[in-house]
Design an enzyme around this catalytic site. Structure first.
Site, PDB file in Angstrom:
ATOM      1  N   ARG A 137       5.918  -4.305  -4.286  1.00 31.88           N
ATOM      2  CA  ARG A 137       5.324  -2.969  -4.372  1.00 31.88           C
ATOM      3  C   ARG A 137       5.679  -2.160  -3.128  1.00 31.88           C
ATOM      4  O   ARG A 137       5.597  -2.661  -1.990  1.00 31.88           O
ATOM      5  CB  ARG A 137       3.811  -3.043  -4.537  1.00 31.88           C
ATOM      6  CG  ARG A 137       3.387  -3.744  -5.817  1.00 31.88           C
ATOM      7  CD  ARG A 137       1.947  -3.464  -6.171  1.00 31.88           C
ATOM      8  NE  ARG A 137       1.755  -2.085  -6.629  1.00 31.88           N
ATOM      9  CZ  ARG A 137       0.613  -1.624  -7.116  1.00 31.88           C
ATOM     10  NH1 ARG A 137      -0.433  -2.419  -7.218  1.00 31.88           N
ATOM     11  NH2 ARG A 137       0.514  -0.370  -7.519  1.00 31.88           N
ATOM     12  N   GLU A 325      -1.215   5.942 -15.095  1.00 34.50           N
ATOM     13  CA  GLU A 325      -1.812   4.647 -15.412  1.00 34.50           C
ATOM     14  C   GLU A 325      -2.117   4.510 -16.904  1.00 34.50           C
ATOM     15  O   GLU A 325      -2.345   3.405 -17.403  1.00 34.50           O
ATOM     16  CB  GLU A 325      -3.082   4.442 -14.594  1.00 34.50           C
ATOM     17  CG  GLU A 325      -4.167   5.456 -14.852  1.00 34.50           C
ATOM     18  CD  GLU A 325      -5.153   5.557 -13.703  1.00 34.50           C
ATOM     19  OE1 GLU A 325      -6.353   5.576 -13.983  1.00 34.50           O
ATOM     20  OE2 GLU A 325      -4.719   5.624 -12.538  1.00 34.50           O
TER      21      GLU A 325
END
Length: 455
Positions: A137, A325
């Site tokens: 990430r 999301e």
């Protein structure tokens, strides 16, 4: 309409079953009321701000999930007293943050991006580590920002160590936050604690998830912090104190997505109580998205949102930059639509819990859908779907998408539904109870005999 309540809270929250999970098909149009747990984004911001405040704060309806447990444990590593033994949590800030420990970030973006800024205020180095998937990430822009403040940082991704210092006065910091708005929020959270405040500027590509930054700014202002965001991509935080504040966390609107989408896909009707009229959660746009797919939307007098499915799922063209999301659930609905759908503005989700664009494309194609991955999104061409294994990549949103498709496609097996524990440990019990209601069973009956749930 019957009600699907949350499972009772306890010291050990409900968890999803480990291993492969046959996603149950809907036995009938789903009609239920689903009470959704608190917002992860709001909970973790409230925890950090309570830790930075001048006195104790109480958090009610905070989400109890892996991401928020990691945040609470991380704050404890920094010397914060977090009493989460009851339904409400009491957070007492320390006289000074303590270093010398290691913060486990798991796979939680808010932990790995909100706590390193607090670590610059600690009296000793603080190490950060996490799940192996978290090593990929992106972290560089946030750590560059901490370095610009005068901190010493070892590494540009997990694992790394942050060492603060007495000369961290604040001032001008410029970063490229095009891969995550959390870099901005993480730095803003400590701005008032810096002697000169913070003049934070974004210089780079398009900034994603702006509602999450707006949430951070609103929560700072609610605690008396002066933030000037009148200039695009610039936030000026005046130095000062952060007041303690008792808060009640909103329901997690993004976690409501698969439940409300279930109504759209099955021609049923699902309500979520306490839907806010206004919110900085990105999920506030969910009713508009489902309406574009062809569902009917009703705001009830008691504050609930009700989604009712119609005869057909329409194709859509949508920019999800500010609500990225939601992409896995939106893609799952699009895979069952009448025609081709286009999702734009979500190139940055390649750096989320997994490369979500690649994961969505791979799993939909595995069930028969034709998907094209573009620079900033997906083109989804619906086809007749068949069953198969739906891989989650340890990503809670992917698991939710697989469960959603399984409602109308037989023999879909989600390989790791337990990853929903990240933000919603109650996901499988709530999903199962919702389907039990559709089959005519009561929530109490299904809780007493989970094996009787629809399969």
């Amino acid at each position: 309409m019957s009600t699907t309540p949350l499972p009772p809270r306890s010291a050990e929250p409900a968890t999803a079953p480990s291993g492969a999970w046959p996603a149950p098909t809907a036995p009938a149009p789903i009609r239920a009321t689903v009470r959704v747990p608190g917002s992860k984004s709001e909970t973790n911001r409230a925890l950090v701000l309570a830790a930075l405040a001048t006195g104790p704060s109480t958090i009610t309806n905070g989400l109890d999930a892996r991401d928020t447990r990691l945040m609470r444990d991380g704050l404890r590593t920094l010397g914060v007293d977090v009493d989460d033994s009851g339904d409400s949590w009491r957070v007492t800030p320390p006289a000074g943050f303590t270093g010398g420990g290691t913060v486990d970030c798991g796979l939680a973006g808010t932990v790995m991006r909100f706590l390193p800024p607090l670590a610059v205020l600690a009296d000793a180095p603080v190490a950060f580590d996490g799940d192996q998937q978290a090593y990929a990430r992106p972290m560089g822009p946030l750590l560059d920002g901490l370095t610009a403040l005068g901190a010493r940082v070892s590494g540009d991704a997990l694992p790394f160590t942050v060492t603060g210092g007495a000369d961290l006065t604040g001032g001008l910091v410029t970063i490229d936050a095009s891969t995550s708005s959390q870099y901005v929020s993480g730095l803003l959270l400590i701005g008032a604690r810096l002697a000169e405040g913070l003049d934070l500027r974004h210089a780079g590509g398009d900034l994603p998830s702006r509602p999450h930054i707006a949430m951070t700014v609103a929560m700072l202002r609610a605690r008396g912090v002066e933030v000037d965001d009148s200039e695009t991509d610039r936030w000026v935080v005046r130095p000062g104190t952060i007041a303690p504040l008792d808060v009640t966390v909103e329901p997690d609107l993004s976690n409501a997505a698969p439940f409300l989408a279930a109504a759209a896909l099955t021609g049923g009707s699902v309500s979520v109580p306490h839907w806010p009229a206004e919110s900085n959660q990105p999920g506030i746009v969910l009713p508009h998205i489902l309406q574009q797919f062809g569902a009917d939307i009703t705001y009830e007098d008691d504050g609930a949102l009700t989604v009712t499915g119609t005869d057909e799922i329409d194709s859509i063209e949508i920019d999800l930059r500010d609500a990225s999301e939601l992409t896995p659930v939106v893609a799952a609905i699009a895979a069952l639509a009448a025609d081709t759908s286009h999702i734009h503005g979500v190139g940055h989700i390649r750096g989320h819990e997994t490369d979500r664009l690649a994961a969505i494309a791979t799993e939909l194609e595995g069930l028969g859908v034709r998907v094209k991955v573009t620079d900033d999104g997906l083109v989804i061409h619906p086809r007749l779907l068949g069953g198969g294994t739906w891989h989650t990549y340890a990503d809670h949103r992917m698991a939710q998408a697989g469960a959603l498709i399984g409602l109308v496609v037989e023999d879909v097996v989600v390989d790791d539904v337990a990853c929903t524990d990240k933000t919603m440990p109650e996901f499988v019990p709530l999903w199962t109870a919702m389907l039990a209601e559709a089959a005519g069973e009561s929530a109490a009956e299904i809780a007493a005999d989970p094996d009787s749930a629809p399969q």
